[in-house]
Design a protein around this motif. Structure first.
Motif, PDB file in Angstrom:
ATOM      1  N   UNK A 360       0.872  -1.161   0.051  1.00 16.22           N
ATOM      2  CA  UNK A 360       0.006  -0.021  -0.121  1.00 16.22           C
ATOM      3  C   UNK A 360       0.951   1.220  -0.010  1.00 16.22           C
ATOM      4  N   UNK A 361       0.518   2.177  -0.830  1.00 12.61           N
ATOM      5  CA  UNK A 361       1.059   3.562  -0.929  1.00 12.61           C
ATOM      6  C   UNK A 361       0.221   4.604  -0.352  1.00 12.61           C
ATOM      7  N   UNK A 362       0.799   5.040   0.781  1.00 11.60           N
ATOM      8  CA  UNK A 362       0.032   6.054   1.453  1.00 11.60           C
ATOM      9  C   UNK A 362       0.263   7.473   1.045  1.00 11.60           C
ATOM     10  N   UNK A 363      -0.780   8.368   1.034  1.00 10.41           N
ATOM     11  CA  UNK A 363      -0.642   9.766   0.315  1.00 10.41           C
ATOM     12  C   UNK A 363       0.222  10.480   1.362  1.00 10.41           C
ATOM     13  N   UNK A 364       0.945  11.390   0.437  1.00  7.48           N
ATOM     14  CA  UNK A 364       1.967  12.300   1.451  1.00  7.48           C
ATOM     15  C   UNK A 364       1.343  13.107   2.602  1.00  7.48           C
ATOM     16  N   UNK A 369       6.457  13.281   2.542  1.00  3.13           N
ATOM     17  CA  UNK A 369       6.115  14.087   1.414  1.00  3.13           C
ATOM     18  C   UNK A 369       6.505  13.662   0.148  1.00  3.13           C
ATOM     19  N   UNK A 370       6.825  12.271  -0.105  1.00  2.00           N
ATOM     20  CA  UNK A 370       7.283  11.855  -1.222  1.00  2.00           C
ATOM     21  C   UNK A 370       5.994  11.458  -2.157  1.00  2.00           C
ATOM     22  N   UNK A 371       5.768  11.853  -3.268  1.00  2.00           N
ATOM     23  CA  UNK A 371       4.571  11.720  -3.829  1.00  2.00           C
ATOM     24  C   UNK A 371       4.391  10.304  -4.288  1.00  2.00           C
ATOM     25  N   UNK A 372       3.159   9.694  -4.291  1.00  4.52           N
ATOM     26  CA  UNK A 372       2.822   8.405  -4.554  1.00  4.52           C
ATOM     27  C   UNK A 372       3.418   7.924  -6.175  1.00  4.52           C
ATOM     28  N   UNK A 373       3.200   9.121  -6.878  1.00  2.00           N
ATOM     29  CA  UNK A 373       3.523   8.639  -8.306  1.00  2.00           C
ATOM     30  C   UNK A 373       5.176   8.424  -8.270  1.00  2.00           C
ATOM     31  N   UNK A 374       6.115   9.100  -7.253  1.00  2.00           N
ATOM     32  CA  UNK A 374       7.454   8.999  -7.378  1.00  2.00           C
ATOM     33  C   UNK A 374       7.602   7.537  -6.740  1.00  2.00           C
ATOM     34  N   UNK A 396      -5.312   5.992  -0.667  1.00  2.00           N
ATOM     35  CA  UNK A 396      -4.389   4.899  -0.601  1.00  2.00           C
ATOM     36  C   UNK A 396      -4.114   4.337  -2.145  1.00  2.00           C
ATOM     37  N   UNK A 397      -2.964   3.884  -2.621  1.00  2.08           N
ATOM     38  CA  UNK A 397      -2.968   3.124  -3.836  1.00  2.08           C
ATOM     39  C   UNK A 397      -2.414   1.834  -3.419  1.00  2.08           C
ATOM     40  N   UNK A 398      -3.100   0.886  -3.952  1.00  2.00           N
ATOM     41  CA  UNK A 398      -2.491  -0.507  -3.427  1.00  2.00           C
ATOM     42  C   UNK A 398      -2.035  -1.080  -4.876  1.00  2.00           C
TER      43      UNK A 398
END
Ligand SMILES: Nc1nc2c(ncn2[C@@H]2O[C@H](COP(=O)(O)OP(=O)(O)OP(=O)(O)O)[C@@H](O)[C@H]2O)c(=O)[nH]1
Ligand SMILES: [Mg+2]
Length: 421
Positions: A360-364, A369-374, A396-398
């Motif tokens: 899971x990638x949590x929002x900043x 503050x690392x962007x989810x895209x990065x 969140x992005x899985x």
């Protein structure tokens, strides 16, 4: 061509690959003559036929005699002497084929070394004859020419051996570096012309030489398997029955490179007859067995290829035959129709990475503050992403991906808790 056994098909294919036009095969049964391979009577009658020089004779204009065996230097010299023509056995035939097929610096160096070692064995035989006080045979040159040629060959061999050992050292360093960085590798092994390069090109997307010919590939090509994390595929030289020791020694490090891998795809041509299928499989397994100090036999995954050329019944029968060799269930593929390629990819990924991981990638936040895209872009470098799902409510992005555990954990530790495994 002179030979004792009737199964000369493969030697004829080798001759064709060198561009030779075989005009006739001459047989002789009975026990092998240690000195001249064939009986003296037979050789003398052949020699007499050559000397007739009759323009209507099928042998008119023939300038080379092939012998269907890995002959000893004594036999080659004696055949030369009696027939007064250039004679090649299987060793010389393969050496000539390898010389025409060698494209890379590595392959050229190995072939040249093998050729010089083979020449040396013949010269040594001429030197023995000389020491016994016999007359040197046809093509031997004079005594001084022989001595100085042997010295030149020795010097060249020692220069080439030094070059070879430097190249092998840098190859060992590269391999160490790959292992240290968690990069997996897969070796493609099998009989020559089995379809290794075709499978490599299909799965790695890197163009290589593919030909319906024995020993199209002599050098090693490494390419990244597509739709996967960093998995390197290694395409290299194939095997053949009774590969002369001189060539085996020269290509030892190339063969070692294709089997010192995390997985070995044993590529077998299913379009052959059952007899050929078994013969080629047995040769390949014997070869692999002789290198077993470099790998674990459990790493072998059989692949029956060219299935587009056969029916279901043959596939079943050959798959069953394979199980008698204590090998795993084969994957049936075709590099032409793509049959089984995705299944093979899945099997490879499962063997190397067990199962896909979901992270899971949590929002900043204020602190992170690392962007989810990065993060996703980094994950693309780390492994192979199968799916990305946005969980709307939490932002969140899985991500589900094939990835090496250690590499993932290492990256997660650097992500300030934004990446949850
Ligand atoms: N129909 C069909 N032909 C194939 C398939 N795979 C390979 N071939 C053909 O088989 C021949 C040999 O293929 P390669 O991929 O060069 O075989 P290789 O094992 O790399 O051979 P060497 O490098 O010579 O040892 C070529 O003519 C290919 O086009 C396949 O899946 N189906
Ligand atoms: Mg090839």
């Amino acid at each position: 061509m002179l030979h004792k056994k009737k199964d000369v098909d493969e030697t004829l294919k080798l001759a064709k690959a060198v561009g030779l036009d075989v005009v006739e095969c001459v047989f002789q049964s009975g026990k092998e003559n240690q000195k001249s391979f064939f009986g003296t009577g037979k050789l003398n009658s052949i020699s007499a036929e050559f000397e007739m020089k009759n323009p209507t004779h099928p042998w008119y204009g023939v300038d080379l005699v092939l012998v269907h065996t890995n002959a000893s230097p004594i036999q080659i010299v004696e055949l030369n002497k009696i027939l007064k023509l250039e004679c090649w056995d299987r060793v010389r035939l393969l050496l000539n084929l390898f010389t025409t097929q060698a494209n890379s610096v590595e392959a050229k160096l190995q072939v040249k070394l093998a050729k010089l070692n083979a020449d040396k064995t013949i010269m040594r035989e001429y030197a023995n004859i000389q020491n016994r006080g016999e007359r040197l045979g046809w093509g031997a040159g004079g005594k001084h020419a022989l001595e100085s040629n042997m010295k030149i060959i020795d010097r060249e061999i020692s220069t080439l051996l030094k070059k070879k050992s430097r190249r092998e050292k840098s190859e060992r360093e590269r391999r160490k570096h790959r292992i240290k960085n968690g990069i997996k590798s897969i070796g493609l092994v099998g009989y020559t012309n089995a379809g290794k390069s075709s499978l490599f090109q299909n799965m790695a997307g890197k163009p290589v030489l593919i030909q319906n010919q024995l020993f199209s590939t002599l050098e090693t090509t490494i390419g990244r398997m597509q739709k996967s994390p960093r998995i390197l595929m290694v395409d290299t030289i194939g095997f053949v029955d009774n590969l002369p020791t001189i060539l085996l020694d020269a290509f030892k490090s190339t063969i070692k490179e294709s089997i010192s891998c995390d997985l070995i795809l044993l590529v077998v041509d299913i379009s052959d007859s059952k007899k050929e299928f078994k013969r080629k499989l047995q040769t390949t397994l014997t070869e692999l067995e002789s290198h077993k100090e470099n790998f674990n036999l459990n790493l072998i995954q059989p692949v029956l290829t060219k299935c587009d050329l056969v029916n279901e019944k043959k596939v079943l029968s050959f798959s069953e035959a394979l199980l008698n060799y204590n090998l795993k269930e084969p994957i049936i593929t075709s590099s032409v129709s793509n049959h089984g390629i995705e299944l093979l990819r899945e099997v490879i990924l499962t063997k190397l990475f067990q199962k896909p991981k979901t992270v899971s990638i949590l929002p900043p936040t204020e602190n992170n503050h690392i962007s989810q895209l990065a993060i996703i872009s980094h994950l693309h470098e780390l492994g192979y992403i199968i799916s990305e799902t946005k969980i709307d409510t939490r932002g969140e992005i899985q991500v589900t991906m094939w990835v090496d555990d250690v590499a993932l954990i290492r990256y997660a530790a650097k992500s300030n808790n934004q990446l949850k495994i």
